[in-house]
Design a protein around this motif. Structure first.
Motif, PDB file in Angstrom:
ATOM      1  N   LEU A  45      70.982  18.895  41.582  1.00  0.00           N
ATOM      2  CA  LEU A  45      71.260  17.493  41.269  1.00  0.00           C
ATOM      3  C   LEU A  45      71.301  16.743  42.598  1.00  0.00           C
ATOM      4  CD1 LEU A  45      72.971  19.321  39.063  1.00  0.00           C
ATOM      5  CD2 LEU A  45      73.458  17.044  38.222  1.00  0.00           C
ATOM      6  N   THR A  46      70.681  15.579  42.633  1.00  0.00           N
ATOM      7  CA  THR A  46      70.632  14.802  43.867  1.00  0.00           C
ATOM      8  C   THR A  46      71.575  13.610  43.731  1.00  0.00           C
ATOM      9  OG1 THR A  46      68.351  15.485  44.212  1.00  0.00           O
ATOM     10  CG2 THR A  46      69.130  13.604  45.502  1.00  0.00           C
TER      11      THR A  46
ATOM     12  N   VAL B  69      70.925  10.092  38.914  1.00  0.00           N
ATOM     13  CA  VAL B  69      71.130  11.433  39.468  1.00  0.00           C
ATOM     14  C   VAL B  69      70.052  12.367  38.897  1.00  0.00           C
ATOM     15  CG1 VAL B  69      72.731  13.373  39.649  1.00  0.00           C
ATOM     16  CG2 VAL B  69      73.612  11.025  39.690  1.00  0.00           C
ATOM     17  N   PRO B  70      68.993  12.674  39.715  1.00  0.00           N
ATOM     18  CA  PRO B  70      67.922  13.545  39.226  1.00  0.00           C
ATOM     19  C   PRO B  70      68.408  14.981  39.002  1.00  0.00           C
ATOM     20  CG  PRO B  70      67.250  12.374  41.218  1.00  0.00           C
ATOM     21  CD  PRO B  70      68.719  12.161  41.039  1.00  0.00           C
ATOM     22  N   VAL B  71      67.785  15.645  38.022  1.00  0.00           N
ATOM     23  CA  VAL B  71      68.089  17.029  37.686  1.00  0.00           C
ATOM     24  C   VAL B  71      66.799  17.839  37.841  1.00  0.00           C
ATOM     25  CG1 VAL B  71      68.864  18.606  35.872  1.00  0.00           C
ATOM     26  CG2 VAL B  71      69.831  16.296  36.013  1.00  0.00           C
ATOM     27  N   THR B  72      66.863  18.919  38.595  1.00  0.00           N
ATOM     28  CA  THR B  72      65.734  19.829  38.744  1.00  0.00           C
ATOM     29  C   THR B  72      66.201  21.207  38.291  1.00  0.00           C
ATOM     30  OG1 THR B  72      64.995  18.568  40.670  1.00  0.00           O
ATOM     31  CG2 THR B  72      64.020  20.737  40.363  1.00  0.00           C
ATOM     32  N   VAL B  73      65.444  21.815  37.368  1.00  0.00           N
ATOM     33  CA  VAL B  73      65.846  23.085  36.767  1.00  0.00           C
ATOM     34  C   VAL B  73      64.827  24.175  37.085  1.00  0.00           C
ATOM     35  CG1 VAL B  73      66.347  24.259  34.577  1.00  0.00           C
ATOM     36  CG2 VAL B  73      67.035  21.884  34.898  1.00  0.00           C
TER      37      VAL B  73
ATOM     38  N   CYS C 180      72.319  19.002  45.682  1.00  0.00           N
ATOM     39  CA  CYS C 180      73.403  19.948  45.425  1.00  0.00           C
ATOM     40  C   CYS C 180      72.847  21.069  44.560  1.00  0.00           C
ATOM     41  CB  CYS C 180      74.570  19.239  44.724  1.00  0.00           C
ATOM     42  SG  CYS C 180      75.245  17.886  45.704  1.00  0.00           S
ATOM     43  N   GLY C 181      72.717  22.257  45.159  1.00  0.00           N
ATOM     44  CA  GLY C 181      72.099  23.390  44.484  1.00  0.00           C
ATOM     45  C   GLY C 181      73.122  24.317  43.848  1.00  0.00           C
TER      46      GLY C 181
END
Length: 192
Positions: A165-166, A133-137, A81-82
């Motif tokens: 967030l996945t 729930v991974p977070v990519t910034v 989810c972007g």
């Protein structure tokens, strides 16, 4: 599901340990188009893309033992989810840019602290996620420019960063229940 993800993010950025600038700002999930003009300092997290994470796809059925039976079901769908994160100020000229940059920087540094969303922030259906729930910034896909995005919204480009967030979704209700094998009977093979 997505409203629960939004509420999870709101809890995360407004946590008591978050920077003061984040706690003082309004959190919104609106489309930052040409008509968007919040009346107070706002951190906007616009959900603009939802795509299956094929790297996390698992083809094996999930097996769960309950008493004397085993239930199997297809694995969860994993979705990236972007969000586009922007900061908005109601100040004028240089004060606006300074406040927006400070808020955006505080949000980036705060969110980058979390490789996954801590359980205490998970809201609604997010609390029942089968995986962390991974977070990519601030990571964009290779070759993806944001110019077309701002043009589509009808506004001049502005500072922003991506947040992904996945999450897992259970689109299948196909379950199969089987008894557990308790004994195996082997019969000798007689040779003629």
């Amino acid at each position: 599901m997505f409203q629960d993800l939004d509420q999870t993010l709101a809890k995360l950025v407004q946590d008591a340990a978050a920077p003061e600038a984040l706690r003082a700002a309004q959190v919104a999930f609106d489309t930052p188009d040409r008509d968007y003009r919040p009346d107070q300092t706002t951190l906007d997290l616009f959900l603009h893309e939802i795509a299956e994470n094929r790297l996390l796809r698992d083809e094996a059925r999930v097996m769960e033992r309950t008493g004397d039976s085993v239930t199997s079901r297809p694995p969860a769908l994993r979705l990236d989810c972007g969000y586009l994160v922007t900061a908005w100020s109601h100040q004028t000229a240089g004060l606006r840019a300074a406040e927006e940059h400070a808020l955006l920087g505080a949000a980036l540094v705060w969110l980058a602290r979390f490789p996954t969303v801590p359980d205490r922030f998970l809201q609604g259906t997010m609390a029942a996620q089968p995986y962390p729930v991974p977070v990519t910034v601030a990571q964009t896909g290779e070759g993806r420019a944001m110019g077309h995005f701002w043009s589509a919204l009808g506004i001049a480009p502005r500072p922003a960063f991506g947040l992904t967030l996945t999450v897992a979704a259970e689109p299948f209700d196909q379950t199969a229940t089987s008894p557990i094998v308790k004994d195996v009977l082997l019969k000798p093979v007689l040779k003629a």
